[in-house]
Write an enzyme that holds these catalytic residues in place. Structure first.
Site, mmCIF file in Angstrom:
data_model
loop_
_atom_site.group_PDB
_atom_site.id
_atom_site.type_symbol
_atom_site.label_atom_id
_atom_site.label_comp_id
_atom_site.label_asym_id
_atom_site.label_seq_id
_atom_site.Cartn_x
_atom_site.Cartn_y
_atom_site.Cartn_z
ATOM 1 N N TRP A 83 2.559 -5.813 8.786
ATOM 2 C CA TRP A 83 1.250 -5.451 8.313
ATOM 3 C C TRP A 83 0.328 -6.463 9.042
ATOM 4 C CZ3 TRP A 83 0.048 -3.935 2.713
ATOM 5 C CH2 TRP A 83 0.924 -3.060 2.270
ATOM 6 N N TYR B 242 5.616 -0.462 21.382
ATOM 7 C CA TYR B 242 5.040 0.573 21.354
ATOM 8 C C TYR B 242 4.846 0.669 19.589
ATOM 9 C CZ TYR B 242 4.032 5.567 21.268
ATOM 10 O OH TYR B 242 3.536 6.936 20.972
ATOM 11 N N THR B 243 3.388 0.508 19.252
ATOM 12 C CA THR B 243 3.236 0.572 17.985
ATOM 13 C C THR B 243 2.439 1.619 17.018
ATOM 14 O OG1 THR B 243 1.425 -0.735 18.461
ATOM 15 C CG2 THR B 243 3.231 -1.949 18.032
ATOM 16 N N TYR C 293 9.407 5.197 15.254
ATOM 17 C CA TYR C 293 8.884 3.962 15.382
ATOM 18 C C TYR C 293 10.116 2.875 14.883
ATOM 19 C CZ TYR C 293 6.574 -0.693 14.777
ATOM 20 O OH TYR C 293 6.252 -1.950 14.903
ATOM 21 N N THR D 196 10.178 -5.578 13.177
ATOM 22 C CA THR D 196 9.268 -5.097 11.870
ATOM 23 C C THR D 196 9.927 -4.554 10.723
ATOM 24 O OG1 THR D 196 7.738 -2.835 11.459
ATOM 25 C CG2 THR D 196 9.412 -2.665 12.948
ATOM 26 N N ASP D 197 9.081 -4.474 9.697
ATOM 27 C CA ASP D 197 9.501 -4.093 8.204
ATOM 28 C C ASP D 197 9.790 -2.684 8.354
ATOM 29 O OD1 ASP D 197 6.864 -3.636 8.605
ATOM 30 O OD2 ASP D 197 6.503 -3.263 6.491
#
Length: 281
Positions: free
Chosen positions: A148, A58-59, A123, A98-99
């Site tokens: 990114w 889920y982004t 998130y 993720t970062d």
């Protein structure tokens, strides 16, 4: 047989170019609901899965603030179900993170795999919970944190800038959030290399993005420059672009570990932009 989840996403689509139907089965939510433990267990047994690559996520960073349950279901419960299934099969698992698991409030140095995690929004919190589930339940795993992401597929920053540049004489872009773009095909290639070398007996997190550091403004400016578009990019502060979720101000990732362990060179982010623009044209 490798299971690739999130097949319709950017990374899943890029893996689809590198792995054949004989090597992998690609599924999205329509074929497999990873939030259902029973569905996952049944699927991996039926398809005789030997490795799992979890690209499902889920982004929508801002929407996650309102849809916390949905974000945690896909980003935390889903990886937990996949990790348990992988452990039952003694299959290695590659999980994409993720970062945004970092707060990014300090710009002193590149973020290493050992840097303190402290996500600012739902998130990032849900993705960190997913990492923790994989570490807890998978017997063999590699967690790949990236940042990114963009590609010729799906929706992403590069394609948004191209669309806006065709409509407007100038675009305002945030200049005080710093990180590194990742060209999804480059990430897909390292995943395939990890699978080829074997992820058995691995329990490790790695960072992967392209080389270099930039702001979203720099990223947009480079896209416009390479494409020779007449649109002007205007730098603005985060405070001038109100968004529901807080974002890291500095989330450039240190790739020393993955470069050393897998003997790879990573190209500069501007080279990825050039290749992506060429493919899109």
């Amino acid at each position: 047989m490798i299971l690739v989840t999130g097949a319709k996403g950017q990374l899943g689509a890029c893996l689809g170019e590198l792995l054949t139907p004989r090597q992998a089965c690609f599924c999205d939510v329509q074929e497999l609901d990873i939030t259902s433990a029973a569905a996952v267990e049944s699927y991996v047994k039926d398809k005789k899965i030997t490795a799992i690559v979890n690209c499902a996520a889920y982004t929508n960073v801002d929407k996650a603030e309102d849809e916390q349950a949905a974000a945690f279901a896909v980003n935390a419960l889903g990886p937990e179900n996949l990790a348990k299934a992988a452990a039952a099969l003694n299959a290695p698992m590659v999980h994409i993170s993720t970062d945004y698991v970092f707060s990014g409030q300090s710009a002193n140095a590149l973020l290493t795999e050992e840097s303190q995690t402290a996500p600012l929004g739902v998130y990032g919190q849900s993705k960190l919970a997913g990492e923790e589930a994989v570490k807890k339940y998978a017997s063999n795993f590699i967690i790949l944190r990236t940042a990114w992401l963009y590609s010729p597929y799906g929706g992403n920053f590069l394609k948004t800038i191209l669309r806006l540049a065709a409509q407007k004489p100038q675009i305002s872009v945030v200049a005080d959030q710093i990180g590194t773009p990742t060209y999804a095909p480059d990430l897909a290639q390292i995943i395939v290399k990890i699978l080829a070398l074997g992820a058995q007996n691995k329990r490790k997190a790695y960072h992967f993005s392209n080389e270099g550091v930039c702001s979203w403004y720099d990223f947009a400016h480079e896209i416009i420059r390479q494409q020779k578009l007449p649109c002007k990019i205007i730098p603005i502060k985060t405070s001038q672009y109100p968004a529901k979720a807080k974002r890291p101000f500095f989330s450039a990732l240190d790739k020393t570990s993955i470069k050393k362990d897998y003997n790879i060179e990573i190209r500069h982010w501007t080279e990825g932009v050039a290749e992506c623009l060429k493919k899109l044209s």
